[in-house]
Structure formats: structure tokens, C-alpha cells
Design a protein around this motif. Structure first.
Motif, PDB file in Angstrom:
ATOM      1  N   LYS A  29       1.031  -1.578  -0.260  1.00 26.09           N
ATOM      2  CA  LYS A  29       0.133  -0.242   0.102  1.00 26.09           C
ATOM      3  C   LYS A  29       0.841   1.664   0.323  1.00 26.09           C
ATOM      4  N   SER A  30       1.783   1.048  -0.693  1.00 20.63           N
ATOM      5  CA  SER A  30       2.884   2.441  -0.602  1.00 20.63           C
ATOM      6  C   SER A  30       3.320   3.145  -1.748  1.00 20.63           C
ATOM      7  N   ASN A  31       4.324   3.698  -2.295  1.00 23.71           N
ATOM      8  CA  ASN A  31       4.464   4.015  -3.596  1.00 23.71           C
ATOM      9  C   ASN A  31       5.001   3.238  -4.376  1.00 23.71           C
ATOM     10  N   ASN A  32       5.435   3.587  -5.521  1.00 23.15           N
ATOM     11  CA  ASN A  32       5.857   1.983  -7.122  1.00 23.15           C
ATOM     12  C   ASN A  32       7.862   2.195  -6.437  1.00 23.15           C
ATOM     13  N   VAL A  33       8.503   1.333  -6.308  1.00 18.00           N
ATOM     14  CA  VAL A  33       9.201   1.262  -5.956  1.00 18.00           C
ATOM     15  C   VAL A  33       9.945   0.646  -7.221  1.00 18.00           C
ATOM     16  N   PHE A  34      11.077   1.681  -8.374  1.00 17.28           N
ATOM     17  CA  PHE A  34      11.562   1.128  -9.810  1.00 17.28           C
ATOM     18  C   PHE A  34      12.769   1.240  -9.127  1.00 17.28           C
ATOM     19  N   VAL A  35      13.939  -0.548  -9.437  1.00 14.95           N
ATOM     20  CA  VAL A  35      14.896  -0.348  -9.611  1.00 14.95           C
ATOM     21  C   VAL A  35      15.236  -0.701 -10.747  1.00 14.95           C
ATOM     22  N   PHE A  36      17.157  -0.167 -11.395  1.00 15.73           N
ATOM     23  CA  PHE A  36      18.259   0.215 -12.718  1.00 15.73           C
ATOM     24  C   PHE A  36      18.928  -0.511 -12.514  1.00 15.73           C
ATOM     25  N   LEU A  37      18.837  -1.761 -12.958  1.00 19.23           N
ATOM     26  CA  LEU A  37      20.150  -2.464 -12.820  1.00 19.23           C
ATOM     27  C   LEU A  37      20.788  -1.646 -13.742  1.00 19.23           C
ATOM     28  N   VAL A  38      22.007  -1.763 -13.558  1.00 23.86           N
ATOM     29  CA  VAL A  38      23.239  -1.615 -14.580  1.00 23.86           C
ATOM     30  C   VAL A  38      24.341  -2.959 -14.486  1.00 23.86           C
ATOM     31  N   ASP A  39      23.352  -4.073 -15.241  1.00 24.60           N
ATOM     32  CA  ASP A  39      23.722  -4.998 -15.224  1.00 24.60           C
ATOM     33  C   ASP A  39      24.653  -5.258 -16.743  1.00 24.60           C
ATOM     34  N   ASP A  40      24.675  -6.981 -16.414  1.00 25.54           N
ATOM     35  CA  ASP A  40      25.367  -6.898 -17.925  1.00 25.54           C
ATOM     36  C   ASP A  40      24.952  -6.653 -19.160  1.00 25.54           C
ATOM     37  N   TRP A 239       7.134  -8.305  -4.313  1.00 24.93           N
ATOM     38  CA  TRP A 239       6.494  -6.699  -3.783  1.00 24.93           C
ATOM     39  C   TRP A 239       6.177  -6.555  -4.390  1.00 24.93           C
ATOM     40  N   SER A 240       4.716  -6.331  -4.211  1.00 27.10           N
ATOM     41  CA  SER A 240       3.920  -6.002  -5.805  1.00 27.10           C
ATOM     42  C   SER A 240       3.931  -4.736  -6.246  1.00 27.10           C
ATOM     43  N   LYS A 241       4.720  -3.233  -5.305  1.00 27.35           N
ATOM     44  CA  LYS A 241       5.593  -2.536  -5.828  1.00 27.35           C
ATOM     45  C   LYS A 241       6.711  -2.133  -5.717  1.00 27.35           C
ATOM     46  N   LEU A 242       7.199  -4.185  -6.361  1.00 28.83           N
ATOM     47  CA  LEU A 242       8.143  -3.553  -6.421  1.00 28.83           C
ATOM     48  C   LEU A 242       8.966  -4.065  -7.906  1.00 28.83           C
TER      49      LEU A 242
END
Length: 421
Positions: A29-40, A239-242
Motif C-alpha cells: 500500500k505504498s508508492n511504487n519502487v523502480f530499480v534500474f540495474l547496471v547489469d550485463d 512485493w507488488s510495488k517493486l
């Protein structure tokens, strides 16, 4: 403390998390969290991997690429209405020192990074502080200092604990470093800083830091499942917001409404990165930026720190459960159904099946009672622990303590029988 942590607290919580918490989709029930990965996939899109999939840029990622990621987010959000702007961008990269090996002269990449930080934007930028040196915090640029003073750029700690088993399950609620005036200052952990319901001035009072808290700083980790796997990757957490994606993910495909007050995170997750952590005894491993994202979601879910069930209620629950199970087992042993099972066991001719049956229904009624008292009590206590953790105020009740006490109980009962004989 280390014995208690390894033998009782973490064993119980790891088991609960692995078999239950991580598998269930949860809405904080929080704000969305977007994680941007510096991946391969991101590094490959920027030609930063060689033919052997090794990085070709040296020890640290050139900061112009971090500047570019921030610029991409700025370009995406510059036309957004004020109400749809993200809340903050957290950049999980060490900016203690300049790219110059002597930490004296700002290189071109450093200057590009500082120039991008100076741009006006609606959201805040959080930068990690990991030492008393920090070339952004101590920058002489008046625009940078103005942004710091107005809290458009803020500094946070990113300390994660590692126990003697080399597993990370907790965070330090704050760490001490020198501020821009060379005074010692408590820098709050990034998750706590992004969780708005905690007064920054009271973090050292709200969260225990002595000996590293065994309970309240625990991180709840959720499994992720793949959504897209092309020239970039995208995952959805339980985590539905992640949401987690490669840093080269097309940002224009993200809905504007989803970014309203969202938290954006950027961090390394490529195969050559050292920023990886084991998170439980089942050898699960994730990147540091994903650790911080799960910690923030845990704070949202628990509405702050994890609380231990008071000792009185723990003892009361154990007493009631054991007494209830004991009563039911005694009643069952006196029933006709139990006598029927005993007769069936005697009629088995297959020795293997008979041994299995005897293991489940021992010949001695006391042995039967002791076995199933332990099994059923532990199962019920595990269920109660899971319910208390996932409902209401989210209290942690350690079901492992009575489970461990069952061992000396069984040994005592065996000794008692030997004395009787």
C-alpha cells in the motif's frame, strides 16, 4: 549474542521467509519502487563488455554513464505534471573519491556528473556516504551547495550487516561520518530515510544500534519472476510495488501515473560486480541495490521496524499450544480409532511397511505421545508465528525456541524411562 543470532533468530526467520514470506505476493500500500540495474545487458548496450563478458572500463564505472542515466530520467519526467513526479532517485554508487587516483583533480567524468546534479528537477537525489571523503558533499560549486542546503541533494548511509556465516540479513540504521563542516553526524540508512514516517532526529532512539539489533532491522526478501528478457531484462517482485529492470530499459513504456511519488533506485548488478550479498542459509544471492529495495519494502510493510512479541505472550502461546496438543493426544490414545490402528500394524507382513508404521505409531503409548506432541506443537507454533508476522501489527514470535527445547525434553523423557527400568 552471535550464538543466539545464528542458532535461534536467523534459523527461524530464514525458514519462515524461505517457505512462506518470499513466495506470497504482498501489497505494501505504498508508492511504487523502480530499480534500474547496471547489469550485463546495460553494459553490453554501452559497449562496456569485451568478448569475454569482462568489463573494459577499469575499477569503477565511468561517472558519465551515471550522469546519462540521471539525464534519461530527467528527460522522461520533465513534461510530467508536478503531481506525477517521482519522489526521489537513489544512486547506489560510491562517490567518495574523484576519478583521479590521487583524489586531487576532478576528471571529465566527475565534472559531467556534477553538472547533471546541478540541474533543476522536481525530485530529490539521494547519494551514499561511505567515508569522511565525498567529492559531491565537499564540492566548492555554489549551486551544488545550495542544492545540499535546500535538501534537493541528500546523503544517506548504505551499511548492510554481514554475520559470521557471511550472510547479510540486516542493515545499520545509521552510520557516523563527517559532514561538510567536518562535524560528526548520524547519516540515516537509505531505507529509513525514504520511509517517511520516521523522524530523522529520532532514528538512533527508534532503532537499536547496540550489538546490531537481532530483530528490528531484519529485511524481508521476496522472490522475483521474469517479465521480459530481450536486449534488456525486467522482473516483478512479489512485493507488488517493486519492479526491477535493466538500466537500458525503455523508460517511455512506464506509465506516468506509476511514477507518481515513486522511488527510483540505480545500482550495479552485473556479473563482475562485487556488490552482491548472500541473504539466507539457502544460498540465495542478490545485488546490493536489491537489498536496499527489499529493506525499503520491509519498512513499508511493517510500518517501521519489526517488533518482537512480548515475552509474556510468547510463553502463554507455548503453554496453551502444548497443553492443548497434549490433551488431544491423550484423548486420541484412548479412542477406538487408535486401537484399530494398533491392530492393523500387527497384521502387516511386509517388514518395511511395518517399520514405517511403527515409526509413526510407536508401540509404547508414551513414545507415541512424546513424538506427536513435539511434531504437532512445532507445526502449530510455526503457523502462529507466520500469522502474527503477516497480520495486524506484524509481530515476530520465534517458533524455533520451543522447537529447540523439544530436544532436551525428549532426552529427559528417555532418561526417565531408563531410570524406571
Amino acid at each position: 549474542m552471535e550464538f543466539v543470532r545464528a542458532s535461534i533468530e536467523d534459523s527461524a526467520f530464514d525458514t519462515t521467509s524461505w517457505f512462506a514470506l518470499s513466495k506470497i505476493k504482498t501489497d505494501t500500500k505504498s508508492n511504487n519502487v523502480f530499480v534500474f540495474l547496471v547489469d550485463d545487458k546495460y553494459l553490453r548496450s554501452e559497449n562496456l563488455l569485451d568478448e569475454n563478458n569482462d568489463t573494459n572500463y577499469g575499477y569503477i564505472l565511468p561517472r558519465k554513464y551515471l550522469a546519462q542515466i540521471i539525464s534519461n530520467i530527467d528527460n522522461l519526467t520533465e513534461e510530467f505534471d508536478q503531481e506525477n513526479q517521482p519522489f526521489a532517485l537513489f544512486l547506489d554508487y560510491d562517490i567518495s573519491y574523484l576519478s583521479d587516483p590521487y583524489n586531487k583533480v576532478a576528471m571529465q567524468d566527475d565534472l559531467e556528473f556534477l553538472e547533471v546534479l546541478k540541474h533543476d528537477r522536481a525530485y530529490k537525489i539521494y547519494l551514499p556516504i561511505t567515508s569522511n571523503y565525498n567529492f559531491v558533499l565537499h564540492s566548492q560549486d555554489p549551486k551544488i551547495q545550495k542544492l545540499i542546503n535546500t535538501k534537493k541533494i541528500e546523503f544517506i548511509s548504505v551499511g548492510l550487516t554481514t554475520a559470521s556465516d557471511n550472510i547479510s540479513r540486516r542493515y545499520y540504521s545509521y552510520e557516523m561520518y563527517k559532514d561538510e563542516h567536518q562535524n560528526s553526524k548520524e547519516y540515516p540508512y537509505v531505507g529509513i530515510k525514504l520511509f517517511h514516517n520516521i523522524d530523522e532526529k529520532n532514528i538512533s532512539k527508534e532503532f537499536s544500534q547496540s550489538g546490531i539489533s537481532l530483530i528490528e532491522n531484519r529485511i524481508i526478501f521476496k522472490d522475483m519472476y521474469m517479465i521480459e528478457d530481450k536486449e534488456y531484462s525486467a522482473w516483478q517482485s512479489n512485493w507488488s510495488k517493486l519492479s526491477v529492470m535493466s538500466a537500458n530499459y525503455p523508460l517511455d513504456t512506464i506509465y506516468e501515473d506509476d511514477l507518481r511519488n515513486a522511488v527510483l533506485m540505480v545500482g550495479a548488478a552485473h556479473s563482475q560486480s562485487n556488490d552482491n550479498f548472500e541473504i539466507d542459509a539457502f544460498s540465495r544471492q542478490i545485488s546490493g541495490i536489491e537489498m536496499h529495495a527489499n529493506a525499503l519494502m520491509s519498512l513499508y510493510y511493517l510500518n517501521g521496524k519489526l517488533k518482537r512479541l512480548p515475552l509474556f505472550y510468547s510463553i502463554l502461546i507455548i503453554f496453551i499450544v502444548v497443553a492443548m496438543v497434549e490433551f488431544l493426544i491423550i484423548s486420541f490414545r484412548e479412542s477406538k480409532f487408535y486401537n484399530t490402528l494398533e491392530r492393523k500394524k500387527q497384521n502387516y507382513t511386509n517388514e518395511f511397511l511395518k517399520d514405517i508404521y511403527t515409526l509413526l505409531i510407536p508401540n509404547d503409548k508414551e513414545d507415541f505421545g512424546e513424538l506427536w506432541l513435539v511434531v504437532f506443537s512445532i507445526a502449530i507454533l510455526f503457523g502462529i508465528s507466520y500469522y502474527l508476522l503477516t497480520h495486524g501489527e506484524h509481530y515476530w514470535f520465534n517458533w524455533m525456541i520451543p522447537a529447540m527445547l523439544s530436544v532436551p525434553y525428549l532426552l529427559f523423557m528417555s532418561f526417565k524411562k531408563m531410570v524406571k527400568k
